[in-house]
Design a protein around this motif. Structure first.
Motif, PDB file in Angstrom:
ATOM      1  N   THR A 476       0.812  -1.218   0.000  1.00 40.04           N
ATOM      2  CA  THR A 476       0.000   0.000   0.000  1.00 40.04           C
ATOM      3  C   THR A 476       0.842   1.264   0.000  1.00 40.04           C
ATOM      4  O   THR A 476       0.473   2.262  -0.623  1.00 40.04           O
ATOM      5  CB  THR A 476      -0.956   0.014   1.209  1.00 40.04           C
ATOM      6  N   LYS A 477       1.976   1.260   0.721  1.00 37.19           N
ATOM      7  CA  LYS A 477       2.821   2.459   0.771  1.00 37.19           C
ATOM      8  C   LYS A 477       3.417   2.757  -0.604  1.00 37.19           C
ATOM      9  O   LYS A 477       3.454   3.905  -1.046  1.00 37.19           O
ATOM     10  CB  LYS A 477       3.930   2.266   1.798  1.00 37.19           C
ATOM     11  N   LYS A 478       3.878   1.696  -1.286  1.00 36.36           N
ATOM     12  CA  LYS A 478       4.434   1.900  -2.626  1.00 36.36           C
ATOM     13  C   LYS A 478       3.341   2.355  -3.581  1.00 36.36           C
ATOM     14  O   LYS A 478       3.563   3.227  -4.437  1.00 36.36           O
ATOM     15  CB  LYS A 478       5.075   0.605  -3.136  1.00 36.36           C
ATOM     16  N   LEU A 479       2.139   1.793  -3.426  1.00 39.22           N
ATOM     17  CA  LEU A 479       1.027   2.181  -4.293  1.00 39.22           C
ATOM     18  C   LEU A 479       0.665   3.647  -4.068  1.00 39.22           C
ATOM     19  O   LEU A 479       0.437   4.394  -5.034  1.00 39.22           O
ATOM     20  CB  LEU A 479      -0.184   1.283  -4.026  1.00 39.22           C
ATOM     21  N   GLU A 480       0.631   4.101  -2.813  1.00 32.24           N
ATOM     22  CA  GLU A 480       0.374   5.515  -2.524  1.00 32.24           C
ATOM     23  C   GLU A 480       1.413   6.403  -3.204  1.00 32.24           C
ATOM     24  O   GLU A 480       1.082   7.395  -3.858  1.00 32.24           O
ATOM     25  CB  GLU A 480       0.428   5.758  -1.017  1.00 32.24           C
TER      26      GLU A 480
END
Length: 603
Positions: A476-480
């Motif tokens: 999720t952090k990379k996607l954000e």
């Protein structure tokens, strides 16, 4: 002498009965005799050696004589029968590129043209010759003018006109019998020489069809047939290279002299990709019969039918590849006929049945770039829905013209349909002569072209791959980070005004996952409609559900909003469809957007 039936022969040669019947008609099985409605084949004529020497495939062959003598030829001569049954003064055929237009037009030329050569030999083993004297008596009886503009792809009007002038000159030279004609006057021969020597001016060339048809009519005592192939190729170039008005004006006068109220015309045939009636090129021409991809007439003569494809595969001993060839190159619907892309089919077989997008390399796709560059967010979302395998319903104007692509959003789908990028799934005729249609991408080949062209044109390809990897790994952090980086680089601060914009953006970014997932948007599941669902196409990988939220309020906490999106997935039971399909591992993703910021939550 002992004989075999067609069925016995087909079994022995490991080909279809239909292919055996064709071999009998074409004299490929010596001694075969007609017995009522079937054939009897001598036993000694049937040898497995017949399969040893296969005819080559006609890749890039548009010469009818060469195609029928030296290559595997798919018989389309009944087009002649269908034409002679109605005899419209001028017939216009609109079909995508590489669907056999030029070969069919050359077939018409060879059939009708009066020459010193006995050209009936090219047809006596074809289907048209079995139709009777009413049809065959037209063979070799007319003077013919034949021009193809398929290679007129120049960057300026000056170069375009020079090439057209040379083509006209070459056609005059092809009719060298006029040079020593005993019935033409000295002045008429001087006119002939002016064109044949490539000395004609632009105004002269605009009258070229009218003059040549008059000279041939007088020489032979018979009205002419005029065949013009792919006349819209230089028109598209004019649109792309800023000489559109010049080429349209030339074509208007050129066709008016040859096809409108011309007493020297017997019949005319034209082919193109786009119909350009609105350009007034054919203004006032009430003798024009238009045959588009939505019309039933001639529907089976451009492209390959299912039976023709089965015959080809059987002949080359590739019958087991039928389903793969359907997945990749079938799906077109011309009138009521299911059609395969012929260029791709023969290239697939020649390339040892390795499937790939052969059709994309046959022409320029600048028009796709123009579509993408002028598309509204709504249109972009619909284009991505098509890429994800969905259908959309749209108005289809069969007389779409190139300049309208920028001004009329509905013309985008009309162009994509007639140019071969879409298929018709359902038709709803309208009172104005046009149609409401359900359209979709026809097959894997075009999906590949779409993925390459749409994603590359919007500069999303590399970032789409990175984002898809982050989605797949659940990071999720990379996607954000990737989403915010993408939005900073790609969107305007005026774009993100509602949730629909972000929905369309995410749909496009998910499209690159199409080889592993069926991407669905806004579908019913459980107690409502999910935003995006990724249905696994491969066993053992998880399914995904996305719910999006949007706010313009700077005081709203995006993390809380993303959590609400996750809650909605559970409360509305959006996972019902995936679980019913046997998908047990489901990753739920809630994303909240504001401007160029995003927060991603998953469960």
């Amino acid at each position: 002498m002992d004989y075999l039936s067609c069925a016995d022969t087909a079994e022995k040669l490991r080909i279809t009965v239909r292919r055996v019947q064709q071999m009998c008609k074409q004299g490929e099985l010596p001694g075969a005799v007609k017995d009522g409605r079937t054939w009897l084949i001598p036993v000694n004529a049937v040898s497995e050696d017949l399969n040893a020497q296969k005819k080559p495939l006609p890749i890039g062959v548009s010469d009818f004589k060469a195609a029928t003598i030296g290559y595997y030829y798919v018989d389309k001569t009944l087009l002649i029968r269908d034409f002679l049954d109605t005899k419209p003064m001028v017939s216009l055929f609109t079909r995508p590129r590489r669907f056999g237009k030029t070969l069919n037009m050359d077939m018409l030329r060879v059939f009708f043209e009066k020459t010193e050569e006995d050209t009936s030999v090219y047809f006596k083993d074809k289907q048209i010759w079995q139709c009777g004297d009413f049809y065959t008596r037209h063979q070799g009886q007319y003077p013919v003018i034949f021009l193809t503009f398929k290679d007129v792809k120049c960057l300026t009007w000056e170069e375009t006109f020079q090439k057209i002038r040379i083509l006209i000159s070459l056609e005059f030279m092809r009719h060298s019998e006029l040079e020593n004609s005993s019935v033409l006057t000295t002045y008429e021969k001087e006119q002939y020489h002016r064109f044949a020597s490539d000395s004609a001016t632009e105004v002269d060339c605009q009258m070229g069809l009218q003059l040549l048809s008059m000279l041939l009519h007088k020489h032979y005592g018979k009205e002419c047939i005029i065949i013009i192939d792919e006349y819209d190729t230089p028109i598209q170039q004019g649109h792309n290279c800023n000489f559109y008005l010049e080429i349209v004006n030339f074509m208007r006068n050129f066709f008016s002299g040859g096809l409108k109220d011309n007493p020297h015309l017997a019949f005319g045939f034209l082919t193109e990709i786009l119909r350009v009636a609105k350009e007034s090129i054919f203004s006032g021409m009430n003798n024009l019969k238009i045959n588009s991809i939505l019309d039933e007439s001639y529907s089976e003569y451009f492209g390959f039918t299912k039976e023709e494809v089965k015959d080809i595969l059987s002949y080359y001993e590739k019958a087991g590849k039928y389903q793969e060839i359907c997945d990749w190159y079938d799906g077109y619907q011309f009138g009521n006929t299911e059609i395969f892309n012929p260029w791709s089919v023969i290239n697939y077989i020649a390339d040892k049945c390795f499937p790939k997008a052969f059709w994309q390399s046959t022409g320029s796709n600048e028009i796709i770039g123009e579509i993408i560059s002028t598309a509204t967010p709504e249109t972009t979302e619909d284009l991505y829905k098509l890429l994800c395998g969905e259908k959309i319903t749209t108005y289809i104007d069969t007389s779409v013209i190139y300049p309208e692509i920028q001004n009329n959003p509905y013309s985008i789908y009309s162009f994509l349909l007639v140019a071969g990028y879409l298929k018709v799934a359902a038709v709803y005729p309208q009172n104005d002569g046009n149609f409401m249609c359900d359209v979709a991408i026809p097959n894997k080949e075009i999906a590949f072209v779409y993925e390459k062209e749409v994603l590359n044109r919007t500069n999303q390809n590399n970032v789409s791959i990175s984002i898809s990897q982050a989605i797949f790994s659940g990071d999720t952090k990379k996607l954000e980070f990737l989403l915010e980086e993408f939005m900073i680089k790609s969107i305007s601060s005026m774009d993100g005004v509602n949730e629909g914009f972000y929905h369309g953006m995410m749909l496009g970014l998910c499209a690159v996952l199409g080889n592993r997932y069926r991407v669905r948007s806004n579908r019913e599941s459980g107690l409502g409609r999910f935003d995006i669902q990724l249905m696994p196409l491969v066993n053992g990988i998880p399914g995904f559900l996305f719910e999006f939220k949007h706010t313009n309020d700077a005081h709203v906490d995006l993390a809380s909003l993303a959590e609400k999106a996750l809650q909605q997935i559970d409360e509305k039971k959006y996972d019902t469809y995936l679980r019913a399909a046997g998908v047990n591992s489901i990753i739920k993703v809630g994303i909240a957007f504001r401007g160029k910021n995003a927060v991603v939550k998953r469960a």
